[in-house]
Motif scaffolding. Structure first.
Motif, mmCIF file in Angstrom:
data_model
loop_
_atom_site.group_PDB
_atom_site.id
_atom_site.type_symbol
_atom_site.label_atom_id
_atom_site.label_comp_id
_atom_site.label_asym_id
_atom_site.label_seq_id
_atom_site.Cartn_x
_atom_site.Cartn_y
_atom_site.Cartn_z
ATOM 1 N N GLU A 297 0.835 -1.199 0.000
ATOM 2 C CA GLU A 297 0.000 0.000 0.000
ATOM 3 C C GLU A 297 0.870 1.248 0.000
ATOM 4 O OE1 GLU A 297 -2.756 -0.143 3.179
ATOM 5 O OE2 GLU A 297 -3.641 -2.064 2.564
ATOM 6 N N LEU A 298 0.518 2.235 -0.883
ATOM 7 C CA LEU A 298 1.292 3.479 -0.992
ATOM 8 C C LEU A 298 0.346 4.672 -0.904
ATOM 9 C CD1 LEU A 298 3.583 2.481 -3.994
ATOM 10 C CD2 LEU A 298 4.239 2.486 -1.586
ATOM 11 N N ASN A 299 0.883 5.761 -0.367
ATOM 12 C CA ASN A 299 0.075 6.984 -0.278
ATOM 13 C C ASN A 299 -0.048 7.654 -1.640
ATOM 14 O OD1 ASN A 299 -0.286 6.697 2.503
ATOM 15 N ND2 ASN A 299 1.670 7.709 2.951
ATOM 16 N N GLN A 300 1.023 7.623 -2.443
ATOM 17 C CA GLN A 300 1.054 8.272 -3.749
ATOM 18 C C GLN A 300 1.348 7.232 -4.832
ATOM 19 O OE1 GLN A 300 0.389 11.510 -4.347
ATOM 20 N NE2 GLN A 300 0.015 11.851 -2.148
ATOM 21 N N PRO A 301 0.759 7.376 -6.028
ATOM 22 C CA PRO A 301 1.033 6.437 -7.119
ATOM 23 C C PRO A 301 2.521 6.434 -7.476
ATOM 24 C CG PRO A 301 -0.848 7.841 -7.629
ATOM 25 C CD PRO A 301 -0.210 8.418 -6.413
ATOM 26 N N LEU A 302 2.968 5.317 -8.016
ATOM 27 C CA LEU A 302 4.358 5.200 -8.458
ATOM 28 C C LEU A 302 4.596 6.086 -9.677
ATOM 29 C CD1 LEU A 302 4.800 1.328 -8.146
ATOM 30 C CD2 LEU A 302 5.879 3.055 -6.688
ATOM 31 N N THR A 303 5.815 6.568 -9.784
ATOM 32 C CA THR A 303 6.189 7.434 -10.911
ATOM 33 C C THR A 303 7.401 6.852 -11.624
ATOM 34 O OG1 THR A 303 7.720 8.780 -9.603
ATOM 35 C CG2 THR A 303 5.390 9.435 -9.602
ATOM 36 N N LYS A 304 7.716 7.483 -12.748
ATOM 37 C CA LYS A 304 8.894 7.062 -13.510
ATOM 38 C C LYS A 304 10.153 7.192 -12.680
ATOM 39 C CE LYS A 304 9.877 9.627 -17.020
ATOM 40 N NZ LYS A 304 9.817 10.238 -18.379
ATOM 41 N N ASN A 305 10.229 8.170 -11.804
ATOM 42 C CA ASN A 305 11.399 8.350 -10.938
ATOM 43 C C ASN A 305 11.568 7.181 -9.979
ATOM 44 O OD1 ASN A 305 12.161 10.777 -12.074
ATOM 45 N ND2 ASN A 305 10.944 12.013 -10.650
#
Length: 602
Positions: A3-11
């Motif tokens: 579980e993550l607070n923010q979606p995954l990004t390219k970074n």
């Protein structure tokens, strides 16, 4: 997934060490990457790096699936249906940034399957081609060909494409110049043929060159495949005479393989017979008019005669396995079962000794045997007669994913086990009891009439025939009993069906009505309302099943030898017939006994 607070990004993707994992992998394929990514998931979880854990989880999921080029769309749609839109957005963002062609092809292919993203399909085609090139250099043909085929099938979905995969396949085939007698050229040519593309004349010549090379090193299977491929190229080119010639060459490889089997040390006529049988089938299947296929039919006939010779010689290669069993106690029990009884009582007692096969138990035994001896049930079995001819074969594995094929294979083994059961029943029970009755009683034909006179199993004006057959069997004349009883059993079954209102004949356009064969009668949907499961199985196995003893058909065609009429199977069949005739009397006796028991209780 973590579980993550923010979606995954390219970074997040860039900040992981995914590239190091890929670079250090000995094999450059997704399944290998997937195992390494799962290890990284565990490491990230233990260190508390949840964003890195999430990245590796997605990478592990998308790489944890094989390629199946023919049904990749369905496979990927099912395997990756649980990827969320958020996760799909993430892999769409990283796809162009992935430097590894294998991983890029997988990610882009998933996006094409899930979202019908055309740019991703194009990206996947290019990446699959690059990945295949890498795998080709490592001589990993299986993985190479999978990726080429997947890229080609994707490319064929886009009519305005530059056809880079098709051009690559052509370049590979031209590079080998027909000197490739292994799988790449075979599968690439078959792929082109499936999609009706390529230059037939050019590739037919390459296929012939490869087939000739394969024959020179006695690789008959590869040669056969190339000759067959050559035939298809000529068919595509509408040159049907050359197609037939190539098909003849393909069929001839079976004979050459059979010839090799008898020339090697040790020679094997059994193996040779197998390939000759395939050769006969191949020559008979060559297409064309009667005049165009005269040579093929003549060759098939010639090889069929040779097959009969080889099958006869193959009998010497068979191994006989004997099992010794002490049945003396059982024999004594059977003798005591009929001893010191009046004739009628003794004969009725004998009739119940042919206990029908317990079908449920037999099926369970076959399944248990299959799991204990897995290999023997995966390899097809064949049954050959005294002339070495194949008369039955195992249709498939007991473990087949196709329910009908698995059931047919199970029935094959049930019949084989049942034959041993019948023989043992006859030797241990029926024959000792029959001998004892003859020892105590001077039996005459008229003594049998009490059984046949009122039996619903026996049609009118057939009583004497049944009495004659039962009398012959009781006195040990199974030559006579078998010839009389088998056709009478067939007629009786039709008679009972007719009494139940079941049509037992067919009517053709000329008004001719032919009676059903025994096989058709026993396979009728309503036959189970007449015979219970165990008796029905015995009738089929003894009389019409090719995997069983098939006595009805073998006797009708004169295929039973003198010695076989003294087989325990004939004794069991006789006793089974006796039981069918006696059944009403036995049921009446049972009802009387139950009534007497109830009266005594009162």
């Amino acid at each position: 997934m973590s579980e993550l607070n923010q979606p995954l990004t390219k970074n997040d993707f860039t900040n992981t060490c995914w590239q190091d994992i890929v670079n250090s992998s000995e094999r450059k394929d997704c399944r290998t990457y997937g195992r390494a990514f799962w290890k990284k998931v565990q490491e990230a979880q233990e260190s508390g790096n949840f964003r890195e854990q999430a990245v590796f989880e997605i990478l592990a999921v998308v790489t944890n699936a094989p390629i199946n080029p023919e049904c990749n769309e369905k496979l990927f749609a099912d395997r990756f249906k649980n990827l969320t839109e958020e996760q799909l957005n993430f892999i769409a963002e990283i796809a162009p940034e992935i430097s590894d062609h294998e991983l890029k092809a997988r990610v882009a292919d998933i996006l094409w399957v899930r979202r019908r993203d055309h740019p991703m399909a194009q990206l996947s085609i290019t990446a699959y081609l690059e990945s295949a090139t890498t795998l080709e250099s490592s001589k990993n043909w299986h993985h190479y060909l999978e990726r080429i085929e997947r890229a080609f099938r994707l490319e064929r979905q886009f009519k305005n494409n530059k056809k880079v995969v098709f051009q690559h396949i052509e370049a590979v085939l031209e590079c080998y110049e027909g000197e490739d007698y292994l799988w790449p050229s075979i599968q690439l040519m078959e792929l082109l043929q499936e999609h009706k593309c390529g230059e037939p004349a050019k590739y037919a010549a390459l296929a012939e060159k490869a087939a000739t090379l394969a024959e020179s090193i006695y690789n008959w299977e590869i040669a056969r495949r190339f000759w067959s491929i050559k035939a298809v190229w000529h068919c595509m080119d509408k040159d049907y005479s050359k197609e037939r010639a190539a098909s003849m060459s393909a069929a001839e490889t079976y004979f050459k393989e059979a010839d090799s089997a008898v020339k090697r040390t040790p020679q094997s006529y059994m193996v040779a017979s197998h390939f000759l049988e395939q050769a006969v089938k191949a020559f008979r299947s060559i297409r064309g008019t009667k005049e165009e296929t005269v040579d093929a039919k003549a060759r098939a006939e010639e090889l069929h005669r040779l097959l009969l010779q080889y099958q006869e010689k193959s009998r010497n290669e068979m191994m006989t396995i004997s099992h010794k069993m002490d049945i003396s106690k059982v024999v004594e029990e059977a003798i005591n079962w009929v001893r010191d009884k009046d004739f009628k009582e003794a004969l009725l007692a004998l009739s119940v000794l042919a206990v029908p096969t317990n079908v449920s138990k037999l099926k369970q035994e076959v399944q248990q045997d299959a799991h204990k001896s897995l290999g023997s049930h995966l390899v097809p079995n064949v049954i050959i007669n005294e002339m070495g001819k194949t008369v039955a074969n195992q249709p498939d594995s007991v473990f087949s994913s196709n329910p009908k094929k698995a059931e047919a294979a199970t029935n094959f083994y049930m019949c084989r086990k049942a034959i041993d059961y019948y023989k043992l029943q006859a030797q241990a029970y029926i024959e000792p009891a029959r001998y004892q009755i003859n020892l105590e009683h001077c039996v005459r034909l008229n003594d049998i009439l009490f059984i046949v006179s009122n039996s619903p199993f026996i049609p009118p004006e057939r009583e004497y025939l049944f009495a004659k057959g039962l009398y012959a069997g009781l006195t040990g004349d199974f030559f006579t009993s078998t010839h009389i009883l088998i056709p009478q059993i067939e007629n009786s079954i039709r008679y009972i069906m007719w009494q139940r209102g079941i049509i037992t004949s067919k009517l053709d356009d000329n008004g001719i009505q032919d009676e059903f064969s025994l096989s058709k009668s026993l396979a009728h949907s309503e036959i189970t309302s007449i015979f219970e499961e165990n008796t029905l199985f015995d009738l089929k196995c003894l009389l019409v099943e090719h995997a069983g003893s098939n006595l009805r058909n073998r006797m009708a065609h004169g295929l039973i030898r003198d010695g076989e009429f003294r087989s325990p199977l004939m004794s069991y069949l006789w006793c089974l017939t006796l039981r069918l005739c006696c059944l009403p009397i036995l049921i009446h006796q049972q009802q009387v006994e139950q009534s007497n028991t109830s009266t005594d209780a009162i």
